[in-house]
Design a protein around this motif. Structure first.
Motif, PDB file in Angstrom:
ATOM      1  N   ALA A  56      13.038  11.090  -7.075  1.00 10.11           N
ATOM      2  CA  ALA A  56      13.275  12.519  -7.308  1.00 10.11           C
ATOM      3  C   ALA A  56      14.302  13.059  -6.305  1.00 10.11           C
ATOM      4  O   ALA A  56      15.196  13.836  -6.667  1.00 10.11           O
ATOM      5  CB  ALA A  56      11.965  13.295  -7.203  1.00 10.11           C
ATOM      6  N   LEU A  57      14.195  12.614  -5.047  1.00 12.43           N
ATOM      7  CA  LEU A  57      15.172  13.042  -4.030  1.00 12.43           C
ATOM      8  C   LEU A  57      16.556  12.469  -4.346  1.00 12.43           C
ATOM      9  O   LEU A  57      17.575  13.121  -4.105  1.00 12.43           O
ATOM     10  CB  LEU A  57      14.723  12.600  -2.637  1.00 12.43           C
ATOM     11  CG  LEU A  57      13.538  13.374  -2.039  1.00 12.43           C
ATOM     12  CD1 LEU A  57      13.045  12.696  -0.768  1.00 12.43           C
ATOM     13  CD2 LEU A  57      13.904  14.822  -1.740  1.00 12.43           C
ATOM     14  N   THR A  61       0.841  -1.205   0.000  1.00 13.32           N
ATOM     15  CA  THR A  61       0.000   0.000   0.000  1.00 13.32           C
ATOM     16  C   THR A  61       0.878   1.258   0.000  1.00 13.32           C
ATOM     17  O   THR A  61       0.520   2.269  -0.599  1.00 13.32           O
ATOM     18  CB  THR A  61      -0.926   0.007   1.236  1.00 13.32           C
ATOM     19  OG1 THR A  61      -1.610  -1.235   1.273  1.00 13.32           O
ATOM     20  CG2 THR A  61      -1.949   1.112   1.172  1.00 13.32           C
ATOM     21  N   TRP A  62       2.011   1.172   0.660  1.00 13.96           N
ATOM     22  CA  TRP A  62       2.968   2.296   0.664  1.00 13.96           C
ATOM     23  C   TRP A  62       3.749   2.338  -0.655  1.00 13.96           C
ATOM     24  O   TRP A  62       3.904   3.393  -1.251  1.00 13.96           O
ATOM     25  CB  TRP A  62       3.967   2.146   1.819  1.00 13.96           C
ATOM     26  CG  TRP A  62       3.429   2.526   3.161  1.00 13.96           C
ATOM     27  CD1 TRP A  62       2.143   2.392   3.597  1.00 13.96           C
ATOM     28  CD2 TRP A  62       4.161   3.109   4.240  1.00 13.96           C
ATOM     29  NE1 TRP A  62       2.043   2.841   4.882  1.00 13.96           N
ATOM     30  CE2 TRP A  62       3.255   3.291   5.311  1.00 13.96           C
ATOM     31  CE3 TRP A  62       5.491   3.473   4.420  1.00 13.96           C
ATOM     32  CZ2 TRP A  62       3.638   3.832   6.541  1.00 13.96           C
ATOM     33  CZ3 TRP A  62       5.877   4.016   5.641  1.00 13.96           C
ATOM     34  CH2 TRP A  62       4.947   4.191   6.686  1.00 13.96           C
ATOM     35  N   LEU A 119      -5.799  -2.460  -3.761  1.00 11.89           N
ATOM     36  CA  LEU A 119      -5.142  -1.825  -2.595  1.00 11.89           C
ATOM     37  C   LEU A 119      -4.840  -0.357  -2.884  1.00 11.89           C
ATOM     38  O   LEU A 119      -3.969   0.241  -2.260  1.00 11.89           O
ATOM     39  CB  LEU A 119      -3.831  -2.545  -2.275  1.00 11.89           C
ATOM     40  CG  LEU A 119      -3.895  -3.988  -1.800  1.00 11.89           C
ATOM     41  CD1 LEU A 119      -2.491  -4.558  -1.638  1.00 11.89           C
ATOM     42  CD2 LEU A 119      -4.662  -4.099  -0.497  1.00 11.89           C
ATOM     43  N   PHE A 120      -5.522   0.195  -3.859  1.00 13.30           N
ATOM     44  CA  PHE A 120      -5.208   1.547  -4.339  1.00 13.30           C
ATOM     45  C   PHE A 120      -6.527   2.228  -4.667  1.00 13.30           C
ATOM     46  O   PHE A 120      -7.583   1.605  -4.592  1.00 13.30           O
ATOM     47  CB  PHE A 120      -4.338   1.392  -5.608  1.00 13.30           C
ATOM     48  CG  PHE A 120      -3.585   2.612  -6.050  1.00 13.30           C
ATOM     49  CD1 PHE A 120      -2.639   3.202  -5.236  1.00 13.30           C
ATOM     50  CD2 PHE A 120      -3.808   3.161  -7.310  1.00 13.30           C
ATOM     51  CE1 PHE A 120      -1.928   4.312  -5.665  1.00 13.30           C
ATOM     52  CE2 PHE A 120      -3.095   4.271  -7.749  1.00 13.30           C
ATOM     53  CZ  PHE A 120      -2.149   4.847  -6.925  1.00 13.30           C
ATOM     54  N   TYR A 121      -6.470   3.509  -5.037  1.00 10.10           N
ATOM     55  CA  TYR A 121      -7.710   4.159  -5.495  1.00 10.10           C
ATOM     56  C   TYR A 121      -8.056   3.666  -6.908  1.00 10.10           C
ATOM     57  O   TYR A 121      -7.268   2.959  -7.525  1.00 10.10           O
ATOM     58  CB  TYR A 121      -7.578   5.683  -5.419  1.00 10.10           C
ATOM     59  CG  TYR A 121      -6.494   6.325  -6.251  1.00 10.10           C
ATOM     60  CD1 TYR A 121      -6.656   6.517  -7.622  1.00 10.10           C
ATOM     61  CD2 TYR A 121      -5.307   6.773  -5.673  1.00 10.10           C
ATOM     62  CE1 TYR A 121      -5.676   7.120  -8.382  1.00 10.10           C
ATOM     63  CE2 TYR A 121      -4.324   7.387  -6.432  1.00 10.10           C
ATOM     64  CZ  TYR A 121      -4.513   7.556  -7.786  1.00 10.10           C
ATOM     65  OH  TYR A 121      -3.543   8.151  -8.548  1.00 10.10           O
ATOM     66  N   VAL A 145       3.036   1.209  -3.617  1.00 10.34           N
ATOM     67  CA  VAL A 145       2.243   1.511  -4.813  1.00 10.34           C
ATOM     68  C   VAL A 145       1.853   2.994  -4.866  1.00 10.34           C
ATOM     69  O   VAL A 145       1.445   3.503  -5.913  1.00 10.34           O
ATOM     70  CB  VAL A 145       0.987   0.603  -4.851  1.00 10.34           C
ATOM     71  CG1 VAL A 145      -0.060   1.058  -3.839  1.00 10.34           C
ATOM     72  CG2 VAL A 145       0.384   0.544  -6.243  1.00 10.34           C
ATOM     73  N   SER A 146       2.009   3.668  -3.738  1.00 14.19           N
ATOM     74  CA  SER A 146       1.582   5.066  -3.639  1.00 14.19           C
ATOM     75  C   SER A 146       2.296   5.955  -4.668  1.00 14.19           C
ATOM     76  O   SER A 146       3.427   5.688  -5.064  1.00 14.19           O
ATOM     77  CB  SER A 146       1.880   5.577  -2.225  1.00 14.19           C
ATOM     78  OG  SER A 146       1.807   6.971  -2.198  1.00 14.19           O
ATOM     79  N   ASP A 147       1.603   7.020  -5.064  1.00 15.27           N
ATOM     80  CA  ASP A 147       2.207   7.996  -5.988  1.00 15.27           C
ATOM     81  C   ASP A 147       3.302   8.796  -5.297  1.00 15.27           C
ATOM     82  O   ASP A 147       3.983   9.596  -5.946  1.00 15.27           O
ATOM     83  CB  ASP A 147       1.130   8.989  -6.473  1.00 15.27           C
ATOM     84  CG  ASP A 147       0.032   8.304  -7.264  1.00 15.27           C
ATOM     85  OD1 ASP A 147       0.321   7.276  -7.899  1.00 15.27           O
ATOM     86  OD2 ASP A 147      -1.117   8.791  -7.240  1.00 15.27           O
ATOM     87  N   TYR A 148       3.445   8.637  -3.986  1.00 13.73           N
ATOM     88  CA  TYR A 148       4.301   9.541  -3.205  1.00 13.73           C
ATOM     89  C   TYR A 148       5.549   8.901  -2.608  1.00 13.73           C
ATOM     90  O   TYR A 148       6.367   9.613  -2.058  1.00 13.73           O
ATOM     91  CB  TYR A 148       3.479  10.201  -2.090  1.00 13.73           C
ATOM     92  CG  TYR A 148       2.253  10.877  -2.640  1.00 13.73           C
ATOM     93  CD1 TYR A 148       2.347  12.130  -3.240  1.00 13.73           C
ATOM     94  CD2 TYR A 148       1.018  10.241  -2.635  1.00 13.73           C
ATOM     95  CE1 TYR A 148       1.248  12.736  -3.795  1.00 13.73           C
ATOM     96  CE2 TYR A 148      -0.103  10.844  -3.191  1.00 13.73           C
ATOM     97  CZ  TYR A 148       0.021  12.089  -3.770  1.00 13.73           C
ATOM     98  OH  TYR A 148      -1.071  12.674  -4.335  1.00 13.73           O
ATOM     99  N   LEU A 149       5.690   7.582  -2.660  1.00 12.29           N
ATOM    100  CA  LEU A 149       6.883   6.996  -2.035  1.00 12.29           C
ATOM    101  C   LEU A 149       8.020   6.821  -3.042  1.00 12.29           C
ATOM    102  O   LEU A 149       9.020   7.540  -2.971  1.00 12.29           O
ATOM    103  CB  LEU A 149       6.552   5.665  -1.334  1.00 12.29           C
ATOM    104  CG  LEU A 149       7.737   5.055  -0.582  1.00 12.29           C
ATOM    105  CD1 LEU A 149       8.212   5.973   0.526  1.00 12.29           C
ATOM    106  CD2 LEU A 149       7.392   3.691  -0.014  1.00 12.29           C
ATOM    107  N   PRO A 205       8.203   7.381  -6.444  1.00 11.48           N
ATOM    108  CA  PRO A 205       8.506   8.541  -7.318  1.00 11.48           C
ATOM    109  C   PRO A 205       9.215   9.679  -6.575  1.00 11.48           C
ATOM    110  O   PRO A 205      10.168  10.263  -7.104  1.00 11.48           O
ATOM    111  CB  PRO A 205       7.116   8.984  -7.808  1.00 11.48           C
ATOM    112  CG  PRO A 205       6.291   7.750  -7.743  1.00 11.48           C
ATOM    113  CD  PRO A 205       6.765   7.020  -6.531  1.00 11.48           C
ATOM    114  N   VAL A 206       8.785   9.966  -5.343  1.00  7.48           N
ATOM    115  CA  VAL A 206       9.418  11.048  -4.575  1.00  7.48           C
ATOM    116  C   VAL A 206      10.838  10.643  -4.158  1.00  7.48           C
ATOM    117  O   VAL A 206      11.769  11.451  -4.214  1.00  7.48           O
ATOM    118  CB  VAL A 206       8.556  11.434  -3.348  1.00  7.48           C
ATOM    119  CG1 VAL A 206       9.285  12.430  -2.458  1.00  7.48           C
ATOM    120  CG2 VAL A 206       7.224  12.032  -3.792  1.00  7.48           C
ATOM    121  N   THR A 207      11.001   9.371  -3.781  1.00  9.53           N
ATOM    122  CA  THR A 207      12.341   8.886  -3.403  1.00  9.53           C
ATOM    123  C   THR A 207      13.312   9.013  -4.582  1.00  9.53           C
ATOM    124  O   THR A 207      14.454   9.451  -4.411  1.00  9.53           O
ATOM    125  CB  THR A 207      12.262   7.423  -2.924  1.00  9.53           C
ATOM    126  OG1 THR A 207      11.312   7.350  -1.864  1.00  9.53           O
ATOM    127  CG2 THR A 207      13.603   6.919  -2.427  1.00  9.53           C
TER     128      THR A 207
END
Lengths: 146, 193
Positions: free
Chosen positions: B40-41, B27-28, B98-100, B30-34, B36-38
């Motif tokens: 990018a960082l 669930t973490w 497990l996602f939207y 698959v998120s759009d924020y884990l 991809p953001v990692t």
């Protein structure tokens, strides 16, 4: 209560501050390190980045469609830019204060990041900008050539 | 092929609910924020990490190439999506999500193409860092199948779009150089490159 976008911005801001400390430590950019010890800079940076993500994911439902309160790809990219840029600014301000007395050898005028290797960022930036201010005609010509 | 794709999807998605801890991790992931953001960082980190100026500049050019490859991979997916629409697996099959519920085409995965685009481009600059990026992109792709968002073929197609796009972007990076050089000169004045 923060909005989804604010939470995301804070997550990126905190994680990016941590990542920058790791990067400056590995890249030996001492003028931008908030903590001098490599172990504290890298360990603390990693802890900050991990903590930011744990906080973000544990404080609400994050798998939300953009029309239900989440962020679309463009907004996400924009807030990432704001978060990362804010982290850079925060790091520069804090590191300039912490390393106020740091003044290494004068770097060449086009040293860029290397100018901050052993010098306080504020001093290195002032030196670079004052050179540009005094020589803006030749510098602008150089800027757009080759 | 589509039948095999559906079977593989149902087999993988069938594990949802058997190990609750794994579901939570996915669930973490698959998120759009884990991931991809990692990534990018990690690009931000790549910008500063090298001690010698030439290698650092090569990495910084690599960051521009990676961002361009990401944008062009998304464009490639956009073009394919305009010609072919494949419903999401949770719309056609008895899948656990497990996602939207995304509403765009399942084939190919836009999110996966973006991260694969970055990963393959970084691999062109630095094999070691690039391999880590590719591994993260693969985990991201797997998580999207496991979570019921995409069929396996959607992810494979994304990688197959992103790989040549990244290769071409890397090969033709000299075309980007006039803009890249201007940006890097400006950033160097601010002691940031």
């Amino acid at each position: 209560m923060f909005t989804f976008a604010t939470d995301y911005y804070l997550c990126v801001l905190i994680a990016a501050i941590g990542v920058l400390q790791i990067a400056f430590s590995i890249g030996k950019i001492r003028g931008l390190l908030i903590f001098k010890s490599p172990i504290i800079a890298r360990g603390g940076g990693l802890a900050l980045a991990v903590a930011a993500f744990i906080w973000f994911f544990s404080t609400g439902t994050r798998n939300i469609n953009d029309y239900e309160g989440g962020l679309d790809a463009n907004t996400q990219a924009l807030f990432f830019f704001f978060g990362a840029f804010s982290a850079v600014v925060v790091t520069f301000v804090v590191a300039s204060i912490v390393n106020y007395r740091m003044a290494g050898p004068t770097a060449p005028r086009d040293a860029g990041l290397d100018a901050v290797r052993d010098t306080n960022y504020a001093k290195a930036l002032a030196r670079s900008l004052s050179y540009w201010w005094k020589n803006w005609r030749t510098q602008t010509k150089d800027y757009f050539s080759g | 092929m589509a039948h095999a794709d559906e079977r593989l999807f149902l087999w993988l998605n069938g594990f949802v609910g058997t190990i609750p801890a794994l579901d939570r991790v996915v669930t973490w992931l698959v998120s759009d924020y884990l991931i991809p953001v990692t990534l990018a960082l990690a690009l931000v980190m790549m910008w500063f990490i090298k001690t010698d100026r030439d290698t650092r500049e090569r990495h910084q050019i690599g960051v521009f190439v990676a961002l361009t490859a990401m944008a062009l991979s998304s464009l490639g997916v956009f073009i394919v999506n305009a010609m072919y629409f494949r419903p999401r697996p949770f719309e056609s099959l008895d899948a656990t999500l497990l996602f939207y519920r995304p509403t765009d085409s399942s084939f190919p995965s836009n999110a996966a193409a973006a991260v694969f685009g970055i990963a393959f481009a970084v691999w062109g600059v630095n094999r070691r860092i690039g391999s880590m990026f590719i591994a993260a992109a693969a985990v991201y792709g797997f998580s999207r199948v496991y979570a019921g968002v995409h069929y396996p073929l959607d992810i494979v197609a994304s990688a197959l779009i992103a790989a040549p796009v990244a290769w071409l972007t890397f090969r033709l990076r000299d075309l980007l150089m006039p803009i890249v050089r201007l940006v890097m000169k400006a950033v160097r004045i601010l002691c940031l490159a």
